[in-house]
Design an enzyme around this catalytic site. Structure first.
Site, short mmCIF file in Angstrom:
data_model
loop_
_atom_site.label_atom_id
_atom_site.label_comp_id
_atom_site.label_asym_id
_atom_site.label_seq_id
_atom_site.Cartn_x
_atom_site.Cartn_y
_atom_site.Cartn_z
N ARG A 242 38.72 60.24 33.88
CA ARG A 242 38.53 61.46 33.08
C ARG A 242 37.52 62.41 33.72
NH1 ARG A 242 36.92 57.82 28.00
NH2 ARG A 242 38.21 56.40 29.19
N LYS B 20 33.74 46.23 37.88
CA LYS B 20 34.77 45.44 37.21
C LYS B 20 34.62 43.96 37.58
CE LYS B 20 38.43 48.97 37.17
NZ LYS B 20 38.65 49.04 35.71
#
Ligand code: BES
Ligand code: MN
Ligand code: ZN
Length: 504
Positions: free
Chosen positions: A357, A283
């Site tokens: 996920r 990020k």
């Protein structure tokens, strides 16, 4: 007067509506003071307006506006005003509510009041709020902090209100635990810390709570390679923590964790990424510190389990905390890697920052061993959910109409709001991989929906809901802090299931 006198003073708050109907049952002395104050000022009772008098003790009037317009938002505002108007004056206070709040609004009010008193100061060498306070008060080192509030009300059904209060006190404790876990720094709140916290809770409630921990070795044996693809990059071992709460009336007690329940449990699954750097798909630096809150799903599940134990709800619940740290390293997963989930599905990991996920799909598969009646997962899953819903409502995805209805009802009762989002099969197209059964990203359009669609593939023949709490689990920016959501929603949902079962 010196500070000790000051702290010992009790204060009163009286709620006043625009037509002053709430005043009817005050004690004479208090009623006289309120009347004098009303006669001598222009106080009109508008929502969250206040006026105070100080002799012989603090008395604050707080407006509630029109009685029939008291919705969830108004009650939140009222509670915050009541707390902040009192906290300056006393450690102990009484709040006169009259018959102004029905039992649902009373519950929301009591919880909001307790939550307003929450502080997280574990890492401050000198408690900051006290220091701030002291400055206002000209340097008094330990100015009073409001910790005891009596709620006085007029009702014919006091036991109903008492039950609501007890439920909300339990809920407040669970929500505070979730907030503490979120606010803690990621060097301390890591997967091992979640294991410790779960075990401490089980020790506190040995008759209803069992804990089982699945570390990386067992995950490898079980074929949970999606989960491992996330935890591999970190020196912190990934942990799937299972909390088995057996509260159903006829449930046989067990001494050790067991997959078997007499009465099918509800399963809660929380994303517990204790820090999300993004992994190799790292990020940008700005605001990355807020990724310590990426464990908020797991924090809220643990908080809900704690609240359940305290409230002793007669129901069975399995909590699963999917805890891992997402880090770049020589052992980290590469974009392009393909791994198999526990059910054999091959997953092409094209972005290591779509890690939630991955830990969740294996955890969802694992909890299906318990043959749960409903599965609800909670995850700070996508930035796209914040684009869609902002910081007010959590995204709700589900394959079952009844679960949607019950969560929406619970959400209103708790004032912990959700918005029902779509799960059409058409979106699955975006997850098609050239090289594997599925890929872990679906492109820019509908990013929150495709993340939910990814999870849906791993839930079979079970009513399931997914809550994307990316925008609601914490407040971002300068005042970054955990909210403890959606503990209120989950507790109200479970309580509603208890009541529905009892009605049948
Ligand atoms: N934890 C983040 C989602 C998130 C971002 C929550 C900002 C709250 C604030 C999640 O793991 C993530 O990084 N998601 C990616 C998915 C993308 C790579 C498909 C995102 O939302 O950008
Ligand atoms: Mn991520
Ligand atoms: Zn994440």
């Amino acid at each position: 007067m010196d500070n000790s006198d000051y702290a010992a003073f009790a204060a009163d708050v009286v709620l006043i509506d625009e037509h002053q109907q709430l005043l009817a049952d005050l004690s004479d002395t208090l009623a006289n003071r309120v009347q004098t104050l009303l006669n001598n000022t222009a106080f009109d009772g508008k929502l969250a307006s206040t006026i105070a008098s100080f002799e012989p003790a603090p008395l604050v009037l707080v407006g509630v506006g029109k009685r029939d317009k008291l919705g969830g938002n108004a009650v939140q505002k009222l509670a915050k005003t009541v707390y902040s108007s009192l906290s300056k004056y006393t450690t102990h206070a009484r709040v006169w509510l009259g018959d102004g709040l029905d039992s649902v609004m009373f519950g929301q009010f009591a919880l909001a009041l307790a939550n307003a008193a929450y502080q997280f100061t574990d890492y401050l060498s000198q408690a900051k709020s006290t220091a701030d306070h002291a400055n206002e008060k000209g340097g008094v080192a330990d100015a009073p902090r409001l910790t005891h509030i009596e709620l006085l009300l007029k009702t014919d059904t006091i036991t109903a209100y008492q039950n609501v209060l007890d439920f909300n006190v339990a809920l407040h404790h669970g929500q505070s635990l979730a907030r503490d876990l979120g606010n803690m720094p990621p060097n301390d709140c890591n997967p091992a810390y979640f294991v410790q916290q779960a075990q401490a809770l089980a020790k506190q409630y040995p008759d209803v709570l069992q804990v089982k921990v699945i570390g990386e070795r067992e995950m490898a044996e079980l074929g949970m390679n999606c989960f491992l693809a996330v935890s591999n990059g970190s020196t912190q071992e990934g942990q799937l923590v299972l909390l088995e709460y057996r509260g159903a009336p006829d449930e046989a007690a067990v001494k050790a964790p067991s997959d078997v329940f007499d009465q099918a449990p509800f399963a809660l699954v929380g994303k517990g990424i204790t820090f999300d750097s993004g992994g190799i798909s790292i990020k940008p630096g700005l605001g990355m510190g807020e990724m310590k809150f990426d464990m908020s799903g797991a924090g809220s599940v643990l908080g809900t389990m704690a609240a359940l134990c305290q409230a002793r709800l007669p129901i069975n619940v399995v909590g699963a905390l999917a805890c891992a740290e997402n880090m770049p390293s020589g052992q980290a997963t590469r974009p392009g890697d393909i791994v198999r989930a526990m059910d054999g599905t091959s997953v092409e990991i094209l972005n290591t920052d779509a890690e939630g996920r991955l830990v969740l799909c294996d955890s969802l598969l694992y909890v299906q061993r318990y043959q749960p009646r409903v599965i609800i997962d909670v995850a700070t899953l996508t930035g796209a959910c914040i684009v869609a819903l902002g910081h007010i409502r959590s995204g709700l995805y589900s394959n079952d109409e009844d679960v949607i209805f019950d969560l929406e009802q619970a959400s209103q009762e708790a004032h912990d709001r959700v918005w029902h989002m779509p799960l059409d099969d058409d979106y699955q197209e975006q997850l098609k991989s050239k090289f594997a059964d599925v890929q872990n990203i679906g492109g820019a359009p509908a990013g929150s929906v495709t993340a939910a669609c990814f999870l849906a593939r791993f839930v079979e023949n079970v009513p399931w809901a997914h809550l994307d709490v990316a925008g609601t689990a914490w407040q971002t920016g300068k005042e970054a802090a955990s909210t403890g959501r959606p503990v209120p929603l989950l507790m109200h949902y479970l309580n509603r299931q208890v009541k529905l079962a009892q009605a049948n």
